[in-house]
Each structure stands twice: as C-alpha cells, then as structure tokens.
Design a protein around this motif. Structure first.
Motif, PDB file in Angstrom:
ATOM      1  N   ILE A 233      16.561   1.572  50.008  1.00  0.00           N
ATOM      2  CA  ILE A 233      17.841   1.178  49.420  1.00  0.00           C
ATOM      3  C   ILE A 233      18.876   0.920  50.504  1.00  0.00           C
ATOM      4  N   HIS A 234      18.884   1.745  51.538  1.00  0.00           N
ATOM      5  CA  HIS A 234      19.822   1.513  52.639  1.00  0.00           C
ATOM      6  C   HIS A 234      19.539   0.173  53.330  1.00  0.00           C
ATOM      7  N   ARG A 235      18.260  -0.195  53.425  1.00  0.00           N
ATOM      8  CA  ARG A 235      17.912  -1.468  54.070  1.00  0.00           C
ATOM      9  C   ARG A 235      18.304  -2.658  53.196  1.00  0.00           C
ATOM     10  N   ASP A 236      18.022  -2.557  51.882  1.00  0.00           N
ATOM     11  CA  ASP A 236      18.259  -3.706  50.995  1.00  0.00           C
ATOM     12  C   ASP A 236      18.568  -3.207  49.589  1.00  0.00           C
ATOM     13  N   PRO A 237      19.846  -2.857  49.324  1.00  0.00           N
ATOM     14  CA  PRO A 237      20.195  -2.335  48.002  1.00  0.00           C
ATOM     15  C   PRO A 237      20.114  -3.373  46.898  1.00  0.00           C
ATOM     16  N   ASP A 238      20.040  -4.658  47.255  1.00  0.00           N
ATOM     17  CA  ASP A 238      20.035  -5.722  46.247  1.00  0.00           C
ATOM     18  C   ASP A 238      18.628  -6.146  45.829  1.00  0.00           C
ATOM     19  N   LEU A 239      17.615  -5.478  46.330  1.00  0.00           N
ATOM     20  CA  LEU A 239      16.237  -5.820  45.974  1.00  0.00           C
ATOM     21  C   LEU A 239      16.039  -5.656  44.463  1.00  0.00           C
ATOM     22  N   PRO A 240      15.591  -6.699  43.744  1.00  0.00           N
ATOM     23  CA  PRO A 240      15.463  -6.604  42.284  1.00  0.00           C
ATOM     24  C   PRO A 240      14.553  -5.467  41.809  1.00  0.00           C
ATOM     25  N   ALA A 241      13.572  -5.097  42.612  1.00  0.00           N
ATOM     26  CA  ALA A 241      12.618  -4.058  42.196  1.00  0.00           C
ATOM     27  C   ALA A 241      13.288  -2.712  41.951  1.00  0.00           C
ATOM     28  N   TRP A 242      14.457  -2.471  42.568  1.00  0.00           N
ATOM     29  CA  TRP A 242      15.103  -1.166  42.396  1.00  0.00           C
ATOM     30  C   TRP A 242      15.459  -0.898  40.946  1.00  0.00           C
ATOM     31  N   ARG A 243      15.777  -1.939  40.185  1.00  0.00           N
ATOM     32  CA  ARG A 243      16.165  -1.713  38.791  1.00  0.00           C
ATOM     33  C   ARG A 243      14.976  -1.232  37.955  1.00  0.00           C
ATOM     34  N   GLU A 244      13.799  -1.736  38.256  1.00  0.00           N
ATOM     35  CA  GLU A 244      12.616  -1.243  37.554  1.00  0.00           C
ATOM     36  C   GLU A 244      12.296   0.185  37.979  1.00  0.00           C
ATOM     37  N   ILE A 245      12.386   0.452  39.271  1.00  0.00           N
ATOM     38  CA  ILE A 245      12.132   1.808  39.769  1.00  0.00           C
ATOM     39  C   ILE A 245      13.141   2.781  39.179  1.00  0.00           C
ATOM     40  N   ALA A 246      14.369   2.329  38.985  1.00  0.00           N
ATOM     41  CA  ALA A 246      15.403   3.190  38.406  1.00  0.00           C
ATOM     42  C   ALA A 246      14.964   3.731  37.052  1.00  0.00           C
ATOM     43  N   GLY A 247      14.434   2.866  36.213  1.00  0.00           N
ATOM     44  CA  GLY A 247      13.976   3.305  34.900  1.00  0.00           C
ATOM     45  C   GLY A 247      12.797   4.249  34.983  1.00  0.00           C
ATOM     46  N   GLU A 248      11.880   3.978  35.896  1.00  0.00           N
ATOM     47  CA  GLU A 248      10.710   4.840  36.049  1.00  0.00           C
ATOM     48  C   GLU A 248      11.123   6.250  36.474  1.00  0.00           C
ATOM     49  N   LEU A 249      12.034   6.330  37.441  1.00  0.00           N
ATOM     50  CA  LEU A 249      12.457   7.642  37.933  1.00  0.00           C
ATOM     51  C   LEU A 249      13.231   8.403  36.860  1.00  0.00           C
ATOM     52  N   THR A 250      14.056   7.708  36.103  1.00  0.00           N
ATOM     53  CA  THR A 250      14.790   8.367  35.025  1.00  0.00           C
ATOM     54  C   THR A 250      13.843   8.878  33.956  1.00  0.00           C
ATOM     55  N   SER A 251      12.810   8.116  33.644  1.00  0.00           N
ATOM     56  CA  SER A 251      11.822   8.556  32.660  1.00  0.00           C
ATOM     57  C   SER A 251      11.084   9.799  33.150  1.00  0.00           C
ATOM     58  N   ALA A 252      10.709   9.806  34.417  1.00  0.00           N
ATOM     59  CA  ALA A 252      10.039  10.978  34.989  1.00  0.00           C
ATOM     60  C   ALA A 252      10.968  12.186  34.964  1.00  0.00           C
TER      61      ALA A 252
END
Length: 312
Positions: A233-252
């Motif tokens: 995230i520090h390298r590239d906070p705008d990477l689209p994949a982060w939004r999908e990972i966000a949901g996965e981590l919240t679900s976990a």
C-alpha cells in the motif's frame, strides 16, 4: 531498547500488532509462549508492538500480570528495532512502562467516561511518556469522543499518534477533522484500529490526511502478510486490487472478532488463529467464561479456506 529513530518510523507507518496474552491451561502466564509471540511479531517485520491493551486483556491488571507481561515484551523487543507501546490507564502505569524502556503510552479510555476526564488523564499520562490517543469503540469498553475532544487532545504537546478504532465512519471522521482543526496534523501519525475497514482506511486520503499504518488486534495474527500488505500500500495505494483485498480482510475479521455475537469471542478468536499458527497452546482467556461463540469456529474455518492468501 535498540537505538533507532522510533518517532520517524512511527510517522512513516508500520504494522503494530496489539499483543495477546499467552496462558497455560490453568490460566497462568505462559512466559515461553509470551516471549515467542513477541519474537514472531519482530521476525515477521512488524515495526512495533502494543502491550497491555484490549487484545492483551485488561484483566491482567487485577491479576497482577501487567508488570510481568510488559517486562517480558520489553526484554525481547530490545533485541530488535521495534517501537514499544504500553497501554496505560494512569500515571502509575505510564511510569512503570517508562522504567521498562517503552517508547510511548497508548491512553486507554474507560466506558462512560466524559471527554473532560479523558483529557485530564491524557495530560497526566503524557507528562510521563509520549502519548498515543485511542478511540476505542464503546462495544468493548470505550466511550464517545466528539470532534472538539480530538482537536484539544491533539494540541497536547506530547501526543505523537492517534489510533482510530471506533468501528464507525462518522466517528472516524470526527478524529480526522479534530486533528486538522488542531493545527498539528503534520506532527501526529494516524493509525487505523478499525478492524472492519483496515485497507480502505490505509488507501483513502481525507482532506490531505492519510493513515500511516495500523495498530490492530487483527494484525496480531497473520502478521507477515500484514507487513507485506502495508508495504504494498505504501508503494502503490491506488492499485485496484486493494479494494478486493479490503473486503476479504474484513470478512476474515468478522469471523475472528465474532461480529455476529457482538465481539464476545474476539479475544478467543485471535487466540484460535494463533493456535493454528503454532504460536499458542490453547485459546484460554483470563475469564473462564470467555471463549468462542457458537458457530465462530466454523466461520473461521470458512474464511481460512476462502482466503488462504491472507494466512502466514
């Protein structure tokens, strides 16, 4: 403690696990596994540890464990460049942490406390150690703290960071707006403690503010993956994949923290994941009535199977 610029590192942003408590079957402190947890966090790349906080179980104080738990963590941490943060209710606890070499104190709110009382305690504790604010959600013992509180809190000279953990978007914005109103935003690091919104907090700026890192119970498990995530995230906070990972981590997190049952099994859930990682011998909590809720184990099985990429 190791000689490094911990303030600069705090501002840059690091992973800070909220350190759990390792117990034996008879609910005594398991010193070997307690030290093993601290070593795990350091070796996983965490930039800090927070000890004596909610995930450590507040009841360590009444059980006479507060000092030995802080001392064990300090003894291990001094071998690494790790920021050490002690959860503190009062000056006495802050003085103990200072004696043990801790870098900063995380001020713990009390349920139903008024903002004025919290500010008074903040000034007292901040006279002993650099201070980190903590918006703790009321569901696990915190209190409501409005925007003006955070403006005045941030104006305390010893404040170096704020952990934002109300699990509530409006209240999160109260902290950010209050910090901006204080005039000290460039000097104070923001850390997400919103376990339901970790990645989105980290990737989304607000009025020029960004969360630098996280101080989280969720990051007490699968810590190496958390370090890799924050680095990315520090390298590239705008990477689209982060939004999908966000949901996965919240679900976990919903499974581990037992959201379905009002967080009743959150400590035991963290312990169960650490048990699966081989870091704890069991999921025992200080309160013998505290454990996993009905269906929580199955929920953790489900998210571990769904999201193996989150697991160390």
């Amino acid at each position: 403690m190791a000689n490094f610029d911990w303030r600069a590192r705090l501002r840059e942003g690091v992973v800070i696990p909220a350190h759990p408590l390792a117990l034996t079957r008879d609910r005594k402190l398991d010193e070997d596994r307690q030290c093993g947890l601290t070593r795990y966090y350091a070796n996983a790349g965490a930039g800090g540890i927070a000890v004596g906080v909610h995930t450590t179980q507040f009841a360590i104080r009444e059980r006479g464990m507060y000092e030995p738990v802080l001392e064990l963590a300090a003894e291990v941490a001094k071998r690494f460049d790790v920021i050490t943060i002690a959860g503190a209710f009062d000056v006495r606890e802050a003085e103990l942490a200072a004696k043990l070499g801790y870098h900063a104190a995380l001020l713990i709110p009390r349920r139903g406390e008024s903002p004025e009382v919290v500010l008074t305690r903040a000034r007292d504790v901040g006279s002993v150690l650099p201070l980190i604010g903590f918006y703790l959600q009321p569901a696990v013992g915190g209190c409501l703290l409005p925007r003006d509180f955070w403006r005045r809190f941030a104006q305390i000279e010893s404040v170096v960071a704020i952990k934002v953990a109300p699990f509530h978007r409006y209240q999160t914005l109260d902290v950010l707006d209050g910090l901006l109103d204080s005039g000290r935003a460039p000097e104070i690091a923001l850390y997400t403690g919103n376990d339901d919104h970790i990645v989105l907090d980290l990737i989304a700026p607000y009025r020029g503010l960004r969360f630098a890192g996280g101080l989280l119970g969720q990051w007490a498990v699968w810590t190496r993956r958390a370090v890799e995530m924050l680095d990315g995230i520090h390298r590239d906070p705008d990477l689209p994949a982060w939004r999908e990972i966000a949901g996965e981590l919240t679900s976990a997190n919903a499974a581990i923290f037992d959201v379905a049952n009002g967080f009743k099994g959150c400590i035991a859930g963290v312990h169960e994941i650490l048990r699966r990682q081989g870091l704890l011998d069991g999921i025992w909590c200080l309160d013998p009535d505290e454990g996993l809720s009905a269906g929580q184990m199955e929920e953790m099985d489900r998210v571990c199977e769904l999201f193996p990429q989150l697991i160390d």
